[in-house]
Design a protein around this motif. Structure first.
Motif, PDB file in Angstrom:
ATOM      1  N   VAL A 118      -5.183   2.695  -2.193  1.00  0.00           N
ATOM      2  CA  VAL A 118      -5.766   3.930  -2.789  1.00  0.00           C
ATOM      3  C   VAL A 118      -5.129   5.442  -3.097  1.00  0.00           C
ATOM      4  CG1 VAL A 118      -7.616   5.684  -1.776  1.00  0.00           C
ATOM      5  CG2 VAL A 118      -7.816   3.187  -1.417  1.00  0.00           C
ATOM      6  N   CYS A 119      -5.005   6.868  -3.664  1.00  0.00           N
ATOM      7  CA  CYS A 119      -4.369   6.846  -4.165  1.00  0.00           C
ATOM      8  C   CYS A 119      -4.682   7.987  -2.707  1.00  0.00           C
ATOM      9  CB  CYS A 119      -4.134   7.803  -4.641  1.00  0.00           C
ATOM     10  SG  CYS A 119      -3.304   9.532  -4.825  1.00  0.00           S
ATOM     11  N   TYR A 162      -7.814   8.298  -6.076  1.00  0.00           N
ATOM     12  CA  TYR A 162      -8.619   7.580  -6.796  1.00  0.00           C
ATOM     13  C   TYR A 162      -7.600   5.988  -6.125  1.00  0.00           C
ATOM     14  CZ  TYR A 162      -6.597   4.705 -10.770  1.00  0.00           C
ATOM     15  OH  TYR A 162      -7.008   3.739 -12.106  1.00  0.00           O
ATOM     16  N   GLU A 163      -8.229   4.590  -7.104  1.00  0.00           N
ATOM     17  CA  GLU A 163      -8.568   3.402  -6.080  1.00  0.00           C
ATOM     18  C   GLU A 163      -8.181   2.370  -7.675  1.00  0.00           C
ATOM     19  OE1 GLU A 163     -11.883   1.828  -4.962  1.00  0.00           O
ATOM     20  OE2 GLU A 163     -11.994   3.182  -3.404  1.00  0.00           O
ATOM     21  N   TYR A 164      -6.686   2.321  -6.534  1.00  0.00           N
ATOM     22  CA  TYR A 164      -5.670   0.925  -8.572  1.00  0.00           C
ATOM     23  C   TYR A 164      -6.306   0.082  -7.820  1.00  0.00           C
ATOM     24  CZ  TYR A 164      -2.900  -1.752 -11.274  1.00  0.00           C
ATOM     25  OH  TYR A 164      -2.309  -2.666 -12.336  1.00  0.00           O
ATOM     26  N   ASN A 165      -6.868  -0.936  -8.757  1.00  0.00           N
ATOM     27  CA  ASN A 165      -7.805  -2.420  -8.629  1.00  0.00           C
ATOM     28  C   ASN A 165      -6.942  -3.078  -9.145  1.00  0.00           C
ATOM     29  OD1 ASN A 165      -8.957  -4.908  -8.405  1.00  0.00           O
ATOM     30  ND2 ASN A 165     -10.913  -3.702  -8.339  1.00  0.00           N
ATOM     31  N   GLU A 179      -2.756   0.576   0.402  1.00  0.00           N
ATOM     32  CA  GLU A 179      -2.658  -0.878  -0.184  1.00  0.00           C
ATOM     33  C   GLU A 179      -4.575  -1.006   1.551  1.00  0.00           C
ATOM     34  OE1 GLU A 179      -2.480  -5.490   0.504  1.00  0.00           O
ATOM     35  OE2 GLU A 179      -0.664  -4.672   0.477  1.00  0.00           O
ATOM     36  N   GLU A 180      -6.193  -1.832   0.812  1.00  0.00           N
ATOM     37  CA  GLU A 180      -6.794  -1.136   1.522  1.00  0.00           C
ATOM     38  C   GLU A 180      -7.141  -3.012   1.064  1.00  0.00           C
ATOM     39  OE1 GLU A 180     -10.041   1.883   1.088  1.00  0.00           O
ATOM     40  OE2 GLU A 180      -9.167   3.240   2.231  1.00  0.00           O
ATOM     41  N   PHE A 186       0.030   5.513  -2.301  1.00  0.00           N
ATOM     42  CA  PHE A 186      -1.033   4.374  -1.909  1.00  0.00           C
ATOM     43  C   PHE A 186      -0.691   3.829  -1.240  1.00  0.00           C
ATOM     44  CE2 PHE A 186      -0.852   5.796  -6.477  1.00  0.00           C
ATOM     45  CZ  PHE A 186      -2.716   5.672  -6.831  1.00  0.00           C
ATOM     46  N   CYS A 201      -0.242   8.371 -10.940  1.00  0.00           N
ATOM     47  CA  CYS A 201      -1.694   7.826 -10.118  1.00  0.00           C
ATOM     48  C   CYS A 201      -2.511   9.177 -11.959  1.00  0.00           C
ATOM     49  CB  CYS A 201      -1.744   9.057  -9.256  1.00  0.00           C
ATOM     50  SG  CYS A 201      -3.931   8.999  -9.101  1.00  0.00           S
ATOM     51  N   VAL A 227      -7.554  -3.759  -2.830  1.00  0.00           N
ATOM     52  CA  VAL A 227      -7.314  -1.915  -3.864  1.00  0.00           C
ATOM     53  C   VAL A 227      -6.459  -1.504  -3.252  1.00  0.00           C
ATOM     54  CG1 VAL A 227      -9.612  -1.753  -5.129  1.00  0.00           C
ATOM     55  CG2 VAL A 227      -8.900  -0.774  -2.830  1.00  0.00           C
TER      56      VAL A 227
END
Length: 51
Positions: free
Chosen positions: A4-5, A10-13, A50-51, A48, A38, A2
């Motif tokens: 993450v902002c 906020y997580e974009y998946n 990456e995680e 953002f 976002c 995901v």
């Protein structure tokens, strides 16, 4: 994975996309339009991580 902002968390998946803003499930983060923001705080893609 995901994205993450850094500002609001906020997580974009990519598996889910951002359907409320016209981004289909399966859309990779790097394939998001350059002007995508976002949906919670309006931060740009550059905020953002990456995680």
């Amino acid at each position: 994975m995901v994205f993450v902002c850094d500002i609001c968390g906020y997580e974009y998946n990519p598996d889910v996309g951002d359907p409320d803003n016209g981004i289909e499930a399966g859309t990779a983060f790097e394939d998001l339009p350059d002007d995508w923001l976002c949906p919670l705080c309006g931060a740009g893609k550059e905020d953002f991580v990456e995680e």
